[in-house]
Design an enzyme around this catalytic site. Structure first.
Site, short mmCIF file in Angstrom:
data_model
loop_
_atom_site.label_atom_id
_atom_site.label_comp_id
_atom_site.label_asym_id
_atom_site.label_seq_id
_atom_site.Cartn_x
_atom_site.Cartn_y
_atom_site.Cartn_z
N ASP A 62 108.62 42.56 11.21
CA ASP A 62 107.95 42.79 12.49
C ASP A 62 108.48 41.73 13.43
O ASP A 62 108.20 40.53 13.25
CB ASP A 62 106.43 42.66 12.31
N TYR A 197 109.90 47.77 30.87
CA TYR A 197 110.94 48.06 29.89
C TYR A 197 112.32 47.69 30.45
O TYR A 197 113.13 47.03 29.80
CB TYR A 197 110.90 49.55 29.52
N THR A 235 114.17 61.13 21.41
CA THR A 235 113.40 60.34 20.45
C THR A 235 111.94 60.26 20.90
O THR A 235 111.60 60.65 22.01
CB THR A 235 113.94 58.89 20.36
#
Length: 288
Positions: A62, A197, A235
């Site tokens: 992670d 983002y 995706t």
């Protein structure tokens, strides 16, 4: 006997990461590690590869958890004492219709996509062997021209990010500044774009350029990092709106992971079709 070669892909249980796993399992001469935050999903992805006749290993990782990163680095060091390919793919993206406040989106996106990627690099770069290849998955929205807040602040910001003398500390400060301005509502006035983002991907692209400069003076020969736009791919992250297949979206990343010794392609921004694009000035080719 030469040590066994090792490749690692982060966030590899689905999407582009999984596509890159398929490519590397077929073309990389060594062991390939599929890493994912969730053990169950990661193991299931390894089983999927097995059904395709491909062999991969799994390890939990992670990138938002320092202990997880440290455990993984320790495992690779103890088991192989080196690393040959690192694909920094793990990242998050909020959906366009997310109701999460912009400041909170910025904090989480920058912490994971930028600082999480940096933490993985810090843990694994000491293990890179001569001729190692690192590829950081960026995005078309990670191109410098996407820094489009209010002028003249945006130009000043682009100039800072483009500077060949930009340091790691200065870049980290800029990423933290974006989060702070996102929280207090002044990000556009500070020059930043209105996408957390996009800001995070501009950050990892700028980071890749700084890291290549460090590699160029490293005692280990021929260490290479490139950053890429994988394409607008079908995706979960794009809500399956992208026209490119996962296979098409894995082309530039796999290519960069397998670049031959002493390649000229280093510290570059690669488009999904493998062409080198000027990260500072563009132009950027068509998206598909």
């Amino acid at each position: 006997m030469a040590p066994q070669k090792v490749a690692v892909v982060t966030g590899a249980n689905k999407g582009i990461g999984f596509g890159v796993m398929k490519e590397l399992c077929q073309k990389f001469d060594g062991v390939v590690y599929l890493t994912a935050r969730d053990e169950g999903r990661g193991q299931a992805a390894v089983e999927e590869l097995k059904k395709l006749g491909l062999s991969a290993r799994f390890h939990q990782l992670d990138i938002d958890d320092a202990a997880s990163i440290s455990r993984f680095a320790e495992y690779i060091k103890k088991t192989y004492d080196g690393l040959d390919v690192l694909v920094n793919n793990a990242a998050i993206a909020y959906k366009h219709d997310s109701t999460v406040p912009f400041g909170e989106q910025a904090e989480n996106t920058i912490r994971i996509n930028f600082f999480g990627t940096l933490a993985v690099c810090d843990a694994l770069f000491p293990l890179l062997r001569p001729h190692a290849r690192v590829i950081t998955v960026s995005s078309c929205v990670g191109h410098l021209t996407k820094v489009t807040g209010d002028e003249p602040a945006a130009k000043a910001l682009r100039d800072k990010l483009a500077s060949p003398s930009l340091t790691r500390k200065e870049l980290c400060d800029l990423m933290n500044q974006f989060v702070q301005t996102a929280k207090d509502g002044t990000w556009k006035a500070a020059g930043w774009q209105s996408s957390t983002y996009s800001a995070s991907k501009v950050g990892v692209s700028a980071l890749s350029r700084i890291q290549q400069k460090a590699f160029d003076t490293d005692s280990r020969p021929d260490l290479v990092i490139n950053h890429c736009h994988p394409g607008y791919v079908n995706t979960d992250m794009t809500s399956h709106k992208g026209p490119l297949s996962v296979e098409q979206g894995s082309v530039s990343t796999s290519y960069a992971a397998l670049l031959p010794p002493n390649t000229e392609v280093r510290g570059q921004f690669l488009w999904h079709d493998k062409q080198v694009v000027d990260w500072v000035n563009g132009p950027t080719p068509s998206l598909y």
